[in-house]
Every structure is written in structure tokens, then in C-alpha cells.
Design an enzyme around this catalytic site. Structure first.
Site, mmCIF file in Angstrom:
data_model
loop_
_atom_site.group_PDB
_atom_site.id
_atom_site.type_symbol
_atom_site.label_atom_id
_atom_site.label_comp_id
_atom_site.label_asym_id
_atom_site.label_seq_id
_atom_site.Cartn_x
_atom_site.Cartn_y
_atom_site.Cartn_z
ATOM 1 N N GLU A 59 -1.981 -6.238 -3.777
ATOM 2 C CA GLU A 59 -2.124 -5.890 -2.341
ATOM 3 C C GLU A 59 -2.452 -7.096 -1.478
ATOM 4 O OE1 GLU A 59 -5.262 -6.928 -3.628
ATOM 5 O OE2 GLU A 59 -5.353 -4.869 -4.344
ATOM 6 N N ASP A 107 -17.852 0.033 3.441
ATOM 7 C CA ASP A 107 -16.758 0.978 3.177
ATOM 8 C C ASP A 107 -17.243 2.218 2.425
ATOM 9 O OD1 ASP A 107 -17.221 -0.763 1.074
ATOM 10 O OD2 ASP A 107 -15.136 -1.417 0.873
ATOM 11 N N HIS A 151 -14.403 -9.452 -5.301
ATOM 12 C CA HIS A 151 -13.374 -9.232 -6.333
ATOM 13 C C HIS A 151 -12.882 -10.529 -6.954
ATOM 14 C CE1 HIS A 151 -13.345 -5.028 -5.459
ATOM 15 N NE2 HIS A 151 -12.936 -5.200 -4.217
ATOM 16 N N TYR A 167 0.854 -1.193 0.000
ATOM 17 C CA TYR A 167 0.000 0.000 0.000
ATOM 18 C C TYR A 167 0.886 1.238 0.000
ATOM 19 C CZ TYR A 167 -3.433 3.448 1.511
ATOM 20 O OH TYR A 167 -4.245 4.544 1.586
HETATM 21 C C1 OKP Z 1 -11.857 -4.898 -1.035
HETATM 22 B B1 OKP Z 1 -13.370 -4.787 -0.807
HETATM 23 C C2 OKP Z 1 -6.212 1.924 -2.668
HETATM 24 C C3 OKP Z 1 -5.924 0.498 -3.063
HETATM 25 C C4 OKP Z 1 -7.114 -0.377 -2.816
HETATM 26 C C5 OKP Z 1 -7.638 -2.777 -2.582
HETATM 27 C C6 OKP Z 1 -8.986 -2.550 -2.032
HETATM 28 C C7 OKP Z 1 -9.763 -3.810 -1.911
HETATM 29 C C8 OKP Z 1 -11.167 -3.626 -1.368
HETATM 30 N N1 OKP Z 1 -5.098 2.788 -2.946
HETATM 31 N N2 OKP Z 1 -6.711 -1.703 -2.614
HETATM 32 O O1 OKP Z 1 -14.103 -4.419 -1.947
HETATM 33 O O2 OKP Z 1 -13.760 -3.920 0.261
HETATM 34 ZN ZN ZN Z 2 -14.854 -2.605 -0.747
#
Ligand code: OKP
Ligand code: ZN
Length: 343
Positions: free
Chosen positions: A117, A284, A159, A19
Site C-alpha cells: 500500500e 486511529d 511499521h 486499497y
Molecule cells: C499505518 B499506521 C486495510 C489495509 C491497511 C495499511 C495500514 C497502515 C497503518 N484494508 N493498510 O499504523 O496507522
Molecule cells: Zn495505525
């Protein structure tokens, strides 16, 4: 509303997430579940049950056997290579390169990963398997006649595509549950994805099908992960044309705007008249989420839970994201309470 939950989620406790050019402790961490469970126990919308074991077969109805095998063996292969850290993909089949699957673990990581990530760790497969079993067990509660159920899944799933993992996801819990409904006699299932991030995996899995209507409300791909899917002009292909619906929204979107997209999505779901609704529930969208950019406030989650309930459909909530951990319990259970209050 009954909740299904498994302690096996703690087996996924990665130490690293790439990150901002640093390896940080992952946003998607075990304590997320502690906060949600605490709030569930305080509000007590119903009992919390462990999952049954439905085996690999329902997972293989959705995912490539190669991905499933890879997730089970990747850690051992990584270790056998002598690497000291967690397993992170470093190269991809990018534009104009072959899509053949290499033998070496570095090649396989790039072949199956859609992002870097998400580090692989020793317990990742067992946790992902348990998370899918949570979704399957909760789906079976609805099949047995419950009006709603909450699959408190971790790790999340939306995802994860047919043959790719990433974005903290390994197996697509919502898609696996949808296929279970269909395999047990449902004609149509709708999946409404309200996580801040586009549900690229779920869209990928059902893109050419009309028996699953997929709708997603999310941060616009120009500015938000997963960046390479989730535009409004992606509407499905072949028999699936018209059965994918995307509502991308810009940075700063407040609940009043978000709810307009929700209303449109709910109208489309009502018109589709599915046997079951699955909600990919990420919180989120909250105003202080550390990796997202919508502006929902805690009472808004209660409000939209009620909006969803007024469809009058048997509804399976499947947990996805949410990273403002101090408020994740309140916001998640607000959706459940709002649903039950309006049902
Ligand atoms: C998973 B779920 C931000 C990078 C974001 C991955 C996020 C995954 C989210 N600079 N990295 O949909 O809450
Ligand atoms: Zn998300």
C-alpha cells in the site's frame, strides 16, 4: 509541552495507495498535520519548534544500511527503468524462496517492502529523514530536562522494521528516539504503542533486547494489518524474553475494554521502571477511523492521556497514525491535554 515539527513532511505526498484493488489517494496524507497543528495552536500546550539535523548516524543505529541506501536511491532507479507511476512492490521473497537481494529495482522493492500500500515517491526519503530528525530533537528536549515532549512526526514509523518499510512507514522514529536515549546514558526505555495497528517494526527491532520494553495495544492480527505479527504469545526472544508485550483486541472493542489492556501495560511499565517512556501515539483507535475497528470516543483520549501521566515518567509522544482527519486534531491534542492535566 513543547512540540517538534518539520514542514519537510509535505515532501511525502504520494498520489497512490493500493486499497481494495484500486489506487486511491492515500489515507496517510499531508493534511493530517494541518488539522493537528490547528488544534495545537488553539489549545496552545507549548511552543512548536523545528528540528535540528542529527545526520544519518542515529538512523543507522536502528536500520540496515541497505534499507537506508535503498530509500535514498529507489525513486531514481524506478524512473531510470522508464516506469510512469509511483513505485510499488509487486513480488516478494515468499515461503521457500531465497532471501538474496536482487539488483533490479523490482526485486529490491519486494526485498525491502513488507506491504504494497505504501508507494515510493520523489520526496519520500527527505520526508522520512525529516520525520526521524523531529523524533531525535524531541528526545533531546527530554534529555535536557523537559518532563514531556511531542514529536509531531510524519510520515509515521512504527511499521518500519530493521530492514523493511511499509504500512506508510519508512524509518522507525520511536525506535530511533529510544536508541538515542540509551546511547546517551539511559539504562532502560519503554515504548508503549497505542496506535490501532500493531507496531511490528518496533517489536522486530527490539525483540531480542531487554533494554527496551515494547508494549502494543492493537487490532488482533487475525483481522487487522499488519496481520503477520502482534499475537499475545510473542513475548521476546533470548535476552529479550518477557520484554515484548502484546494486547491484541477484537473488532468493536470499546474504551472500557481497551483501558483494561492499557492498565495492564502501565503496570508492566511501572514494574520495569524505565528512565524514559516513549508513546507511539496513533489516534486511529477512534470510533469513526476509516481503516480501523476500535470504538474510542474523543473524551477517551483525554482520559488515557491522564492514565499515562500518572506513571510519573519523562514521556516522549511520537505521532503515528490516525485517519479520521476531521477529528485527528481534537483526538491527538486531547491525549496531550489529558497528560498535562494529570501530570
Ligand atoms: C499505518 B499506521 C486495510 C489495509 C491497511 C495499511 C495500514 C497502515 C497503518 N484494508 N493498510 O499504523 O496507522
Ligand atoms: Zn495505525
Amino acid at each position: 509541552m513543547k512540540t517538534v515539527f518539520s514542514e519537510t513532511h509535505t515532501l511525502r505526498d504520494a498520489k497512490t495507495e493500493l486499497y481494495g484493488g484500486e489506487l486511491v489517494y492515500p489515507f496517510e496524507r499531508p493534511s493530517r498535520m494541518t488539522y493537528i497543528l490547528d488544534r495545537l495552536k488553539a489549545v496552545d500546550p507549548g511552543p512548536i519548534l523545528p528540528p535540528g539535523d542529527h545526520g544519518l548516524a542515529p538512523i543507522l543505529r536502528i536500520h540496515d544500511a541497505g534499507l537506508v541506501d535503498f530509500l535514498q536511491t529507489a525513486w531514481d532507479e524506478w524512473q531510470a527503468e522508464g516506469y510512469e507511476g509511483e513505485a510499488i512492490a509487486t513480488c516478494w521473497p515468499a515461503r521457500r524462496m531465497t532471501q538474496r537481494r536482487p539488483d533490479h529495482i523490482d526485486g529490491k522493492l519486494g526485498y525491502y517492502a513488507l506491504a504494497t500500500e505504501t508507494s515510493l515517491t520523489p520526496g519520500t526519503w527527505d520526508a522520512a529523514y525529516g520525520s526521524a530528525q523531529v523524533a531525535l530533537t524531541a528526545a533531546d528536549l527530554i534529555r535536557a530536562g523537559e518532563r514531556s515532549a511531542f514529536a509531531l512526526c510524519r510520515p509515521p514509523g512504527h511499521h518500519a522494521a530493521f530492514d523493511m518499510y511499509g504500512g506508510y512507514c519508512f524509518l522507525n522514529n520511536a525506535a530511533i528516539a529510544a536508541q538515542r536515549f540509551l546511547d546517551n546514558g539511559a539504562a532502560r526505555v519503554a515504548i508503549l504503542d497505542v496506535d490501532f495497528h500493531h507496531g511490528n517494526g518496533t517489536q522486530d527491532i527490539f525483540y531480542d533486547r531487554s533494554d527496551v520494553l515494547f508494549l502494543s495495544l492493537h487490532g488482533e492480527p487475525e483481522n487487522a494489518f499488519p496481520h503477520f505479527l502482534g499475537y499475545a504469545d510473542e513475548t521476546g526472544t533470548g535476552a529479550g524474553e518477557g520484554f515484548t508485550v502484546n494486547h491484541p483486541m477484537p473488532p468493536g472493542t470499546p474504551f472500557s475494554e481497551w483501558r483494561r489492556s492499557l492498565d495492564a501495560a502501565l503496570d508492566r511499565i511501572a514494574q520495569y521502571a524505565p528512565d524514559h517512556l516513549i508513546v507511539s501515539l496513533g489516534v486511529d483507535t477512534f470510533e469513526t477511523d476509516p481503516i480501523s475497528f476500535f470504538k474510542l470516543k474523543s473524551p477517551d483520549f483525554t482520559t488515557y492521556g491522564g492514565d499515562i501521566a500518572r506513571l510519573g515518567l519523562p514521556t516522549l509522544f511520537v505521532m503515528e497514525g490516525g485517519y479520521d482527519i476531521a477529528e485527528i486534531g481534537l483526538n491527538t491534542v486531547n491525549v496531550i491535554e489529558g497528560f498535562l492535566g494529570a501530570a
